[in-house]
Design a protein around this motif. Structure first.
Motif, PDB file in Angstrom:
ATOM      1  N   LEU A  73       0.607  -0.916  -0.296  1.00  0.00           N
ATOM      2  CA  LEU A  73      -0.121   0.285  -0.085  1.00  0.00           C
ATOM      3  C   LEU A  73       0.563   1.244  -0.114  1.00  0.00           C
ATOM      4  O   LEU A  73       1.975   1.371   0.847  1.00  0.00           O
ATOM      5  N   SER A  74       0.525   2.133  -0.852  1.00  0.00           N
ATOM      6  CA  SER A  74       0.913   3.683  -0.702  1.00  0.00           C
ATOM      7  C   SER A  74      -0.257   4.322  -1.192  1.00  0.00           C
ATOM      8  O   SER A  74      -0.992   4.544  -1.936  1.00  0.00           O
ATOM      9  N   ASN A  75       0.258   5.646  -1.730  1.00  0.00           N
ATOM     10  CA  ASN A  75      -0.682   6.837  -2.371  1.00  0.00           C
ATOM     11  C   ASN A  75      -0.672   6.334  -4.034  1.00  0.00           C
ATOM     12  O   ASN A  75      -1.080   7.065  -4.836  1.00  0.00           O
ATOM     13  N   ASP A  76      -0.134   5.109  -4.597  1.00  0.00           N
ATOM     14  CA  ASP A  76       0.370   4.647  -5.978  1.00  0.00           C
ATOM     15  C   ASP A  76      -0.830   4.050  -6.033  1.00  0.00           C
ATOM     16  O   ASP A  76      -0.777   3.297  -6.641  1.00  0.00           O
ATOM     17  N   ILE A  77      -1.094   3.071  -5.155  1.00  0.00           N
ATOM     18  CA  ILE A  77      -2.889   2.186  -5.797  1.00  0.00           C
ATOM     19  C   ILE A  77      -4.205   2.764  -4.351  1.00  0.00           C
ATOM     20  O   ILE A  77      -3.731   3.351  -3.399  1.00  0.00           O
ATOM     21  N   LEU A  78      -4.540   2.191  -4.753  1.00  0.00           N
ATOM     22  CA  LEU A  78      -5.982   2.846  -4.034  1.00  0.00           C
ATOM     23  C   LEU A  78      -6.238   1.420  -3.390  1.00  0.00           C
ATOM     24  O   LEU A  78      -5.707   0.192  -3.424  1.00  0.00           O
ATOM     25  N   HIS A  79      -6.340   1.335  -1.549  1.00  0.00           N
ATOM     26  CA  HIS A  79      -6.432   0.531  -0.598  1.00  0.00           C
ATOM     27  C   HIS A  79      -7.323  -0.210  -0.918  1.00  0.00           C
ATOM     28  O   HIS A  79      -8.518   0.047  -0.684  1.00  0.00           O
ATOM     29  N   GLY A  80      -7.481  -1.630  -1.538  1.00  0.00           N
ATOM     30  CA  GLY A  80      -8.633  -2.279  -2.383  1.00  0.00           C
ATOM     31  C   GLY A  80      -9.192  -2.707  -0.185  1.00  0.00           C
ATOM     32  O   GLY A  80      -8.699  -3.599   0.302  1.00  0.00           O
TER      33      GLY A  80
END
Ligand code: PMP
Length: 286
Positions: free
Chosen positions: A201-208
């Motif tokens: 997780l990071s700002n690069d992906i949606l936290h599904g």
């Protein structure tokens, strides 16, 4: 059938529902959304969606339209009014409008816009795509840098889905700086030698929401999960792959950029995780 939808406190026929042409959701994609699945007439992981919605709103300094309990009530009422057994509830909150177009946010007393509607999808849990697996292509990730916020800026993901369609595939995985970020509307995983690999997780992906639940269930089932960056080449050489999202659950991937994975059929880990996810989520549905 004409759906009953929800707009700012009212339940209306979809043909009667209206929002302002000055709404910032419409003019600027100044809006966040959530999609919650419905199985057996019940909401899957409502709590997870409500928590992420609050986070998206906070990150954008946007007012919450109502309490979590009220949101739950609206979801349930729409499911009931539209007689949804399997499907989705779509929710969108926008920064509203003070009656004109301006890059500067409207005054603090401007009310957010809240819209919800249902989508009837009989057979969602038993989808033919899940039996066969899907084919993906890789494309560049040229989205903005706050993909952790679930905004309605979906033009690039939508273009990505069309690129996949034109290439005869089902979906696209996006890559940035040589590494896979995520699918156009899902989180991406591959499995090699029994180990599940997915991007941290990071700002690069949606936290599904589904990602979180599936990783917890994988750990409970003694599966090994490694959260790290990975390339499309690694994924192509994998034994199996899959994606997760609230509306597709765990969806096996059988081909990446024309390369067949394993036997070209859904892999055992993806199939098992789908089973566990559906079973556990149904038990906890509200
Ligand atoms: N990544 C992106 C870009 C998405 O649009 C989605 C679906 N909303 C996901 C991941 C999966 O998130 P979730 O499991 O919460 O549906």
């Amino acid at each position: 059938m004409t759906r009953t939808v929800y707009v700012n406190g009212e339940y209306l026929a979809e043909t009667e529902a209206k929002i302002s042409i000055f709404d910032r959701g419409f003019l600027m994609a100044d809006a966040v959304y959530e999609v919650t699945s419905v199985l057996g007439g019940k909401l899957i992981d409502f709590d997870g969606h409500a928590v992420r919605l609050k986070r998206s709103l906070d990150e954008l300094d946007m007012a919450a339209p109502c309490s979590k309990d009220e949101l739950l009530e609206i979801h349930r009422k729409l499911v009931e009014l539209n007689d949804i057994d399997e499907g989705m509830v779509y929710l969108q909150v926008t920064r509203g409008s003070d009656g004109d177009r301006d890059f500067v946010f409207p005054s603090d007393d401007t009310k957010p816009t809240l819209v919800l509607f249902t989508q009837d999808k009989p057979g969602l849990a038993n989808s033919p795509a899940a039996q066969k697996g899907i084919r993906v292509i890789s494309i560049d990730d040229i989205r903005w840098g706050r993909r952790d916020i679930k905004t309605t800026q979906l033009l690039y993901p939508s273009l990505g889905k069309m690129m996949a369609k034109k290439a005869g595939a089902d979906d696209a995985w996006m890559t940035e700086d040589g590494y896979v970020t995520e699918g156009t509307s899902n989180n991406a995983y591959f499995v090699k030698d029994g180990k599940i690999v997915t991007r941290p997780l990071s700002n690069d992906i949606l936290h599904g929401i589904t990602r979180k639940a599936v990783l917890r269930m994988a750990a409970e089932a003694q599966m090994i999960v490694e959260e790290r960056l990975f390339t499309i080449e690694e994924a192509k050489a994998a034994d199996e792959a899959f994606v997760t999202s609230a509306s597709t659950f765990v969806m096996p991937v059988v081909e990446i950029d024309g390369e067949t994975l394993g036997e070209g059929t859904p892999g055992p880990i993806a199939r098992r995780l789908r089973e566990i996810y559906l079973e556990e989520s149904l038990k906890a549905a509200v």
